[in-house]
Design a protein around this motif. Structure first.
Motif, short mmCIF file in Angstrom:
data_model
loop_
_atom_site.label_atom_id
_atom_site.label_comp_id
_atom_site.label_asym_id
_atom_site.label_seq_id
_atom_site.Cartn_x
_atom_site.Cartn_y
_atom_site.Cartn_z
N UNK A 14 0.84 -1.20 0.00
CA UNK A 14 0.00 0.00 0.00
C UNK A 14 0.87 1.25 0.00
N UNK A 15 0.40 2.30 -0.63
CA UNK A 15 1.19 3.53 -0.65
C UNK A 15 1.37 4.08 0.76
N UNK A 16 0.33 4.03 1.58
CA UNK A 16 0.38 4.51 2.96
C UNK A 16 -0.20 3.45 3.89
N UNK A 17 0.18 3.50 5.17
CA UNK A 17 -0.39 2.59 6.17
C UNK A 17 -1.91 2.72 6.22
N UNK A 39 -7.28 -4.57 8.21
CA UNK A 39 -6.35 -3.59 8.78
C UNK A 39 -7.13 -2.55 9.58
N UNK A 40 -7.91 -3.00 10.53
CA UNK A 40 -8.74 -2.08 11.30
C UNK A 40 -7.89 -1.50 12.43
N UNK A 41 -6.99 -0.61 12.05
CA UNK A 41 -6.10 0.03 13.00
C UNK A 41 -6.21 1.53 12.78
N UNK A 42 -6.36 2.25 13.86
CA UNK A 42 -6.42 3.70 13.78
C UNK A 42 -5.00 4.24 13.91
N UNK A 43 -4.39 4.57 12.77
CA UNK A 43 -3.01 5.04 12.79
C UNK A 43 -2.88 6.49 13.21
N UNK A 59 8.59 -6.37 14.63
CA UNK A 59 9.91 -5.79 14.83
C UNK A 59 10.30 -4.87 13.68
N UNK A 60 9.71 -5.10 12.50
CA UNK A 60 10.04 -4.33 11.30
C UNK A 60 8.75 -4.02 10.54
N UNK A 61 8.73 -2.86 9.89
CA UNK A 61 7.60 -2.51 9.02
C UNK A 61 8.19 -2.06 7.70
N UNK A 62 7.65 -2.61 6.63
CA UNK A 62 8.09 -2.26 5.29
C UNK A 62 6.99 -1.45 4.64
N UNK A 63 7.33 -0.23 4.20
CA UNK A 63 6.34 0.71 3.69
C UNK A 63 6.80 1.36 2.39
N UNK A 64 5.85 1.96 1.72
CA UNK A 64 6.22 2.82 0.59
C UNK A 64 6.38 4.25 1.11
N UNK A 65 5.38 4.76 1.81
CA UNK A 65 5.42 6.10 2.40
C UNK A 65 4.84 6.03 3.81
N UNK A 66 5.19 7.05 4.61
CA UNK A 66 4.67 7.12 5.98
C UNK A 66 4.50 8.58 6.35
N UNK A 67 3.48 8.86 7.13
CA UNK A 67 3.31 10.22 7.63
C UNK A 67 4.40 10.50 8.65
N UNK A 68 4.96 11.67 8.59
CA UNK A 68 6.08 12.07 9.43
C UNK A 68 5.78 11.86 10.92
N UNK A 110 13.82 11.67 2.07
CA UNK A 110 14.05 13.12 2.07
C UNK A 110 12.73 13.87 1.93
N UNK A 111 11.85 13.37 1.08
CA UNK A 111 10.54 13.99 0.89
C UNK A 111 9.73 13.97 2.18
N UNK A 112 9.80 12.88 2.91
CA UNK A 112 9.01 12.73 4.14
C UNK A 112 9.55 13.62 5.26
N UNK A 113 10.85 13.67 5.42
CA UNK A 113 11.40 14.41 6.57
C UNK A 113 11.52 15.91 6.35
N UNK A 114 11.41 16.34 5.10
CA UNK A 114 11.48 17.79 4.83
C UNK A 114 10.12 18.43 4.80
#
Length: 114
Positions: A14-17, A39-43, A59-68, A110-114
């Motif tokens: 998925x593009x986002x969680x 995926x009934x999780x309130x992120x 222990x690990x999460x593999x993502x495409x993008x994540x909210x800062x 870089x896109x996420x942290x800026x």
């Protein structure tokens, strides 16, 4: 034990969680992959995220993008994040992860942290 969570939508990462329909979980010890029912999780709720991590032994999460805002929650729980992973199938991601060839995309980071 090492357990990886991959958010899935439309049979690929998925593009986002928040946009995922379910999760693929990969257990490094047993080499088994399981698919969650939903995926009934309130992120937006830090307590719910922490409970999800604990209940699933992640222990690990593999993502495409994540909210800062979410990065701090995961790092406080000592979760390894792989960000910027191509939007391909969970099987392809797990294979790259197992072979030590999975890398985060520096441009997306870089896109996420800026």
């Amino acid at each position: 034990m090492k357990k990886v969570a991959i958010p899935i939508a439309n049979k690929k990462i998925s593009e986002y969680l928040c946009g995922c329909s379910h999760f693929a979980y990969y257990d490094m010890e047993s080499k088994n992959t399981t698919i969650s029912e939903s995926a009934v999780i309130d992120f937006t709720n830090a307590d719910e995220i922490r409970l999800w991590i604990k209940n699933n032994g992640i222990t690990d999460i593999i993502l495409h993008r994540i909210r800062k805002e979410l990065i701090g929650i995961f790092t406080s729980e000592k979760i390894n994040l792989f960000v910027g992973v191509p939007m391909v199938s969970a099987g392809q991601i797990i294979e790259a992860y197992r072979c030590g060839k999975l890398e985060s995309d520096k441009n997306i980071i870089t896109e996420i942290i800026n």
